[in-house]
Write a protein that holds these residues in place. Structure first.
Motif, mmCIF file in Angstrom:
data_model
loop_
_atom_site.group_PDB
_atom_site.id
_atom_site.type_symbol
_atom_site.label_atom_id
_atom_site.label_comp_id
_atom_site.label_asym_id
_atom_site.label_seq_id
_atom_site.Cartn_x
_atom_site.Cartn_y
_atom_site.Cartn_z
ATOM 1 N N UNK A 1 0.825 -1.212 0.000
ATOM 2 C CA UNK A 1 0.000 0.000 0.000
ATOM 3 C C UNK A 1 0.860 1.265 0.000
ATOM 4 N N UNK A 2 1.963 1.238 0.739
ATOM 5 C CA UNK A 2 2.864 2.402 0.744
ATOM 6 C C UNK A 2 3.487 2.611 -0.625
ATOM 7 N N UNK A 3 3.862 1.517 -1.282
ATOM 8 C CA UNK A 3 4.430 1.623 -2.628
ATOM 9 C C UNK A 3 3.382 2.161 -3.599
ATOM 10 N N UNK A 4 2.169 1.640 -3.491
ATOM 11 C CA UNK A 4 1.091 2.097 -4.363
ATOM 12 C C UNK A 4 0.824 3.590 -4.153
ATOM 13 N N UNK A 5 0.828 4.027 -2.889
ATOM 14 C CA UNK A 5 0.616 5.441 -2.586
ATOM 15 C C UNK A 5 1.719 6.296 -3.198
ATOM 16 N N UNK A 6 2.962 5.862 -3.064
ATOM 17 C CA UNK A 6 4.081 6.614 -3.630
ATOM 18 C C UNK A 6 3.965 6.689 -5.150
ATOM 19 N N UNK A 7 3.582 5.580 -5.788
ATOM 20 C CA UNK A 7 3.414 5.569 -7.244
ATOM 21 C C UNK A 7 2.311 6.525 -7.672
ATOM 22 N N UNK A 8 1.202 6.524 -6.940
ATOM 23 C CA UNK A 8 0.088 7.409 -7.287
ATOM 24 C C UNK A 8 0.459 8.879 -7.093
ATOM 25 N N UNK A 9 1.220 9.174 -6.040
ATOM 26 C CA UNK A 9 1.671 10.557 -5.829
ATOM 27 C C UNK A 9 2.571 11.005 -6.980
ATOM 28 N N UNK A 10 3.450 10.106 -7.425
ATOM 29 C CA UNK A 10 4.341 10.435 -8.537
ATOM 30 C C UNK A 10 3.538 10.671 -9.820
ATOM 31 N N UNK A 11 2.565 9.789 -10.085
ATOM 32 C CA UNK A 11 1.720 9.962 -11.277
ATOM 33 C C UNK A 11 0.944 11.274 -11.205
ATOM 34 N N UNK A 12 0.459 11.617 -10.005
ATOM 35 C CA UNK A 12 -0.285 12.859 -9.820
ATOM 36 C C UNK A 12 0.589 14.067 -10.127
ATOM 37 N N UNK A 13 1.845 14.050 -9.674
ATOM 38 C CA UNK A 13 2.770 15.152 -9.949
ATOM 39 C C UNK A 13 3.031 15.284 -11.452
ATOM 40 N N UNK A 14 3.177 14.163 -12.128
ATOM 41 C CA UNK A 14 3.399 14.184 -13.582
ATOM 42 C C UNK A 14 2.196 14.793 -14.285
ATOM 43 N N UNK A 15 1.001 14.389 -13.860
ATOM 44 C CA UNK A 15 -0.210 14.932 -14.480
ATOM 45 C C UNK A 15 -0.369 16.428 -14.217
ATOM 46 N N UNK A 16 -0.013 16.862 -13.020
ATOM 47 C CA UNK A 16 -0.076 18.296 -12.711
ATOM 48 C C UNK A 16 0.859 19.083 -13.630
ATOM 49 N N UNK A 17 2.076 18.570 -13.810
ATOM 50 C CA UNK A 17 3.046 19.252 -14.674
ATOM 51 C C UNK A 17 2.575 19.254 -16.119
ATOM 52 N N UNK A 18 1.999 18.144 -16.556
ATOM 53 C CA UNK A 18 1.498 18.069 -17.936
ATOM 54 C C UNK A 18 0.338 19.041 -18.129
ATOM 55 N N UNK A 19 -0.548 19.113 -17.153
ATOM 56 C CA UNK A 19 -1.688 20.029 -17.242
ATOM 57 C C UNK A 19 -1.200 21.474 -17.290
ATOM 58 N N UNK A 20 -0.220 21.814 -16.482
ATOM 59 C CA UNK A 20 0.319 23.179 -16.479
ATOM 60 C C UNK A 20 0.991 23.480 -17.821
ATOM 61 N N UNK A 21 1.709 22.522 -18.360
ATOM 62 C CA UNK A 21 2.404 22.687 -19.642
ATOM 63 C C UNK A 21 1.394 22.971 -20.755
ATOM 64 N N UNK A 22 0.351 22.147 -20.838
ATOM 65 C CA UNK A 22 -0.620 22.323 -21.912
ATOM 66 C C UNK A 22 -1.507 23.545 -21.703
ATOM 67 N N UNK A 23 -1.721 23.933 -20.430
ATOM 68 C CA UNK A 23 -2.527 25.112 -20.149
ATOM 69 C C UNK A 23 -1.872 26.363 -20.715
ATOM 70 N N UNK A 24 -0.535 26.400 -20.744
ATOM 71 C CA UNK A 24 0.174 27.550 -21.302
ATOM 72 C C UNK A 24 -0.128 27.719 -22.785
ATOM 73 N N UNK A 25 -0.280 26.629 -23.511
ATOM 74 C CA UNK A 25 -0.466 26.687 -24.954
ATOM 75 C C UNK A 25 -1.923 26.796 -25.373
ATOM 76 N N UNK A 26 -2.840 26.610 -24.453
ATOM 77 C CA UNK A 26 -4.262 26.711 -24.795
ATOM 78 C C UNK A 26 -4.796 28.115 -24.584
ATOM 79 N N UNK A 27 -4.022 28.982 -23.984
ATOM 80 C CA UNK A 27 -4.484 30.356 -23.729
ATOM 81 C C UNK A 27 -4.412 31.193 -24.955
#
Length: 96
Positions: free
Chosen positions: A70-96
């Protein structure tokens, strides 16, 4: 000076000698060359968890293994969440 390692079967045999009255925790500790509290803890853990009190190297008790997963799964999900946040911020710059 390194810590002595004893396998599951050895610990179980020592504990069973103590529980059967064949030996005391102090006597057993002296025989195998470890501190009394180590043997006392083996007995306490054995009374609580039975043979699963002595996991072999790499083998955890089922609840500890589940917690590790469960701790490993939580760490993996946190990492995936950070990647998605960065991707969303990256694409948000180009959609404006």
């Amino acid at each position: 000076m390194g810590q002595k390692k004893f396998d599951k079967a050895f610990k179980e045999q020592a504990v069973l000698r103590i529980l059967s009255g064949e030996s005391t925790a102090s006597e057993t500790a002296k025989e195998i060359g470890v501190h009394y509290t180590t043997v006392r803890d083996w007995v306490k853990n054995y009374k609580q968890d039975g043979i699963s009190a002595f996991p072999c190297s790499g083998n955890l008790k089922p609840e500890d293994e589940e917690l590790r997963k469960l701790r490993k799964q939580l760490a993996d999900l946190k990492e995936e969440n950070e990647i998605l946040k960065k991707a969303a911020a990256y694409f948000a710059k180009y959609l404006k």
